[in-house]
Design an enzyme around this catalytic site. Structure first.
Site, PDB file in Angstrom:
ATOM      1  N   ASP A  97       0.859  -1.181   0.000  1.00  0.00           N
ATOM      2  CA  ASP A  97       0.000   0.000   0.000  1.00  0.00           C
ATOM      3  C   ASP A  97       0.893   1.228   0.000  1.00  0.00           C
ATOM      4  O   ASP A  97       1.821   1.334   0.802  1.00  0.00           O
ATOM      5  CB  ASP A  97      -0.909   0.007   1.237  1.00  0.00           C
ATOM      6  CG  ASP A  97      -1.983  -1.073   1.137  1.00  0.00           C
ATOM      7  OD1 ASP A  97      -2.130  -1.672   0.055  1.00  0.00           O
ATOM      8  OD2 ASP A  97      -2.675  -1.317   2.141  1.00  0.00           O
ATOM      9  N   ASP A 154     -14.042  -4.981  -3.791  1.00  0.00           N
ATOM     10  CA  ASP A 154     -14.072  -4.971  -2.323  1.00  0.00           C
ATOM     11  C   ASP A 154     -15.475  -5.381  -1.916  1.00  0.00           C
ATOM     12  O   ASP A 154     -16.450  -4.772  -2.353  1.00  0.00           O
ATOM     13  CB  ASP A 154     -13.772  -3.565  -1.776  1.00  0.00           C
ATOM     14  CG  ASP A 154     -12.324  -3.154  -2.015  1.00  0.00           C
ATOM     15  OD1 ASP A 154     -11.489  -4.042  -2.323  1.00  0.00           O
ATOM     16  OD2 ASP A 154     -12.026  -1.955  -1.919  1.00  0.00           O
TER      17      ASP A 154
END
Lengths: 195, 251
Positions: free
Chosen positions: B11, B130
């Site tokens: 990330d 997601d």
């Protein structure tokens, strides 16, 4: 050493250029006949669709140039398929360096495309796998394949055994992406450049 | 034999690697280029870089970062976060990314998947989904999992495939950050009805969780961040463990 990467409309060649950067080699990215002919090594990469790529190569007359090259040529992925005679992908007539028909994978059990790392087994004298194990993992992304044929220098098995690498005279070809296949891929590129 | 893939995810925030739990509480943990090259050396099969605070200002930083990663990494890598146009994708692929991952922008305008697949080829277009369970049903979420949509996860997975996605990165917001295992039931349901690879994400806490997601979960690849990041699990040890249990691995 002069390395020419053939410029055409098939996909993104940045990873091929970076692979050459990583081993400290200079190259040009070109569709100029003179520059390609005078190179010591020619790389014909590509990701894409066969008929669109062939239409562009014809327009630039690269389809006539490439099969007449005399220096070592390395074709990868769609580049390899375009060096074959014909592809089932949109019924495309290709350049015919290898007298081979490109077919589509058909399977009810396995996923198509074939994506990921698979092992290849060298066949006979495979100059590009010199110094590597007889079996190495390399990275594939494709839905079409070259069946095993007299030019096959490495075999991979997915759905059925197929050609991972081909060679005829000065033409070397790989279905996988050597440029992102880790150390094995890097060694294959270095072996090609050392020819 | 085609191997199952182990994919560390990095990330990225303002060009640095971070990882939070349930996408909040970020913790700076290093230089993405160095970490990416280290993972590649340790046997990672692929890398994913997710720009979690993607803004227009950050685009240039991200493109420069991608160029640096490409110069140092010899395995495939994917870049995601804030990608919403052909121009975004073009800039990242030209900088050396092998694939891009799109998420919210595909939910907003599904035709984007068709356009990107046509322009660049399906092989480099990953659609990230997601998902979170609400009242027993799986719903697609956007904005890093914060916002629920009116789209059910399983039909959305089918739709993105038919529009030309090359792979699906399925992150369960229910398991993400819990270290209690992947969402195997949902992953298996999607993978067994799909012809494209499914990368499972969210919940990895032990080596066994990867075994479970490749067997029960029928995943083609397993993605995790913090367990690799903080060296709770070493990639090579994980691959050896899985290979010994009969999972095809590149070692």
């Amino acid at each position: 050493m002069k390395i020419a990467i053939i410029k055409y409309n098939a996909g993104n060649v940045a990873s091929v250029m970076y692979a050459l950067d990583r081993i400290g080699m200079k190259y040009s990215w070109t569709d100029e006949e003179e520059e390609i002919r005078s190179a010591d090594k020619v790389i014909f990469p590509g990701v894409g669709e066969a008929s669109t790529a062939m239409a562009y190569l014809r327009e630039k007359q690269l389809d006539r140039l490439i099969p007449t090259l005399k220096q070592p040529v390395l074709a990868t992925c769609i580049g390899m398929q375009l060096l074959c005679k014909h592809s089932e992908e949109n019924d495309t007539t290709c350049m015919g360096v290898f007298d081979v028909e490109i077919k589509r994978f058909k399977s009810t059990e396995l996923k198509i495309p074939h994506v990921g790392w698979n092992s290849i087994e060298a066949q006979g004298e495979n100059k590009l796998m010199k110094g590597l194990s007889a079996s190495e993992y390399v990275y594939f992304v494709h839905s079409y394949y070259a069946p095993v044929n007299p030019y096959t220098t490495a075999i991979c098995d997915y759905v059925q055994p197929f050609s991972a690498m081909l060679q005829k005279d000065n033409f070397y070809a790989a279905q996988f992406h050597a440029e992102i296949s880790g150390l094995a891929g890097q060694n294959i590129i270095e072996n090609f450049l050392a020819l | 034999m085609l191997t199952k893939r182990i994919i560390p995810c990095l990330d990225i925030k303002e060009g640095r690697t971070v990882k939070g739990t349930n996408f909040v509480d970020l913790r700076d943990a290093g230089d993405p280029v160095e970490l990416g090259a280290l993972y590649a050396k340790e046997g990672a099969d692929e890398l994913v870089f997710l720009d979690i605070t993607a803004t227009v200002d950050n685009r240039k930083t991200l493109v420069n970062l991608v160029r640096e990663v490409a110069r140092h990494v010899n395995i495939p890598f994917t870049v995601g976060g804030g990608i919403s146009s052909i121009e975004d994708v073009s800039a990242l692929l030209n900088a050396g990314a092998d694939k891009v991952s799109i998420n919210s922008s595909a939910v907003r305008r599904p035709e984007l998947i068709d356009e990107l697949a046509l322009q660049f080829g399906s092989q480099c277009i990953i659609v990230a989904i997601d998902t979170r369970q609400v009242n027993g049903l799986d719903w697609v979420h956007t904005h890093g999992g914060r916002r629920i949509t009116e789209i059910k996860t399983i039909p959305w997975a089918k739709e993105v495939e038919s529009r030309g996605a090359g792979e699906i990165l399925l992150t369960s917001m229910d398991t993400d950050g819990t270290k209690a295992g992947f969402a195997n039931v949902l992953t298996a349901e999607i993978s067994s009805h799909s012809s494209i690879p499914i990368i499972a994400s969210g919940g990895a806490g032990s080596m066994e969780h990867f075994y479970d997601v490749f067997t029960e979960g029928k995943a083609d690849a397993g993605l995790a961040a913090s367990i690799f990041h903080f060296k709770e699990i070493e990639i090579l040890a994980l691959k050896n463990y899985l290979a010994n249990k009969g999972i095809p691995m590149r070692i």
